[in-house]
Design a protein around this motif. Structure first.
Motif, PDB file in Angstrom:
ATOM      1  N   ASP A 233     -71.841  17.619  10.866  1.00  0.00           N
ATOM      2  CA  ASP A 233     -70.850  18.171   9.949  1.00  0.00           C
ATOM      3  C   ASP A 233     -71.013  17.535   8.567  1.00  0.00           C
ATOM      4  N   LEU A 234     -71.490  18.332   7.632  1.00  0.00           N
ATOM      5  CA  LEU A 234     -71.669  17.869   6.250  1.00  0.00           C
ATOM      6  C   LEU A 234     -70.548  18.341   5.337  1.00  0.00           C
ATOM      7  N   SER A 235     -69.638  19.176   5.864  1.00  0.00           N
ATOM      8  CA  SER A 235     -68.627  19.781   5.007  1.00  0.00           C
ATOM      9  C   SER A 235     -67.723  18.724   4.383  1.00  0.00           C
ATOM     10  N   LEU A 236     -67.492  18.870   3.091  1.00  0.00           N
ATOM     11  CA  LEU A 236     -66.626  17.967   2.335  1.00  0.00           C
ATOM     12  C   LEU A 236     -65.339  18.673   1.946  1.00  0.00           C
ATOM     13  N   ARG A 237     -65.489  19.902   1.473  1.00  0.00           N
ATOM     14  CA  ARG A 237     -64.396  20.806   1.154  1.00  0.00           C
ATOM     15  C   ARG A 237     -65.030  22.178   1.018  1.00  0.00           C
ATOM     16  N   LEU A 238     -64.204  23.203   0.861  1.00  0.00           N
ATOM     17  CA  LEU A 238     -64.771  24.537   0.777  1.00  0.00           C
ATOM     18  C   LEU A 238     -65.825  24.615  -0.329  1.00  0.00           C
ATOM     19  N   GLN A 239     -66.950  25.177   0.033  1.00  0.00           N
ATOM     20  CA  GLN A 239     -68.120  25.410  -0.817  1.00  0.00           C
ATOM     21  C   GLN A 239     -68.984  24.162  -1.045  1.00  0.00           C
ATOM     22  N   GLU A 240     -68.610  23.029  -0.488  1.00  0.00           N
ATOM     23  CA  GLU A 240     -69.419  21.817  -0.662  1.00  0.00           C
ATOM     24  C   GLU A 240     -69.698  21.148   0.668  1.00  0.00           C
ATOM     25  N   PRO A 241     -70.976  20.908   0.968  1.00  0.00           N
ATOM     26  CA  PRO A 241     -72.136  21.410   0.239  1.00  0.00           C
ATOM     27  C   PRO A 241     -72.338  22.898   0.502  1.00  0.00           C
TER      28      PRO A 241
END
Length: 131
Positions: free
Chosen positions: A41-49
């Motif tokens: 899971d690389l998600s930081l917030r919507l659209q990133e990355p």
């Protein structure tokens, strides 16, 4: 410390362990992860990355002979489709329904979750060989 390429140790390990025809998935923030498949899971917030950021990195690091995309991306997300196809020179591209795509993720070595929040921004990368 590693100087070049992907620094994420989970992704680097998965790529180093791939054999011919093994599969890695890059998924958007909403792609379901089947039970038993490794999730990175690389998600930081919507659209990133962004999906394209991760796709670019994996295409640089991985020998890819074939990719699978959901047929629906063509009409439901034409910008993402066009950008993805620009990266696929020399790679066999297959289209399946989104439902079939989700079933196919069950035998992936890993699914890399991005923060991408646009429809059908998912791809299965099938490993090739260097020789």
């Amino acid at each position: 410390m590693k100087k070049h390429g992907i620094l994420n140790s989970d992704i680097a390990k998965v790529l180093a362990d791939l054999g011919h025809t093994d599969k890695v998935v890059i998924g958007d923030a909403g792609l379901p992860i089947p039970e038993g498949v490794k999730k990175i899971d690389l998600s930081l917030r919507l659209q990133e990355p962004a999906f394209q950021t991760i796709l670019e990195l994996l295409m640089e690091e991985m020998e890819v002979e074939k990719v699978f995309l959901a047929e629906e991306i063509k009409e439901q997300n034409p910008d993402q489709f066009e950008r993805t196809m620009e990266r696929m020179a020399g790679v066999d591209v297959a289209f399946v329904t989104h439902e079939t795509f989700k079933e196919m993720t069950g035998d992936a070595k890993a699914i890399i979750r991005t923060g991408e929040a646009t429809p059908y921004s998912n791809i299965i990368l099938q490993s090739g060989v260097l020789f």
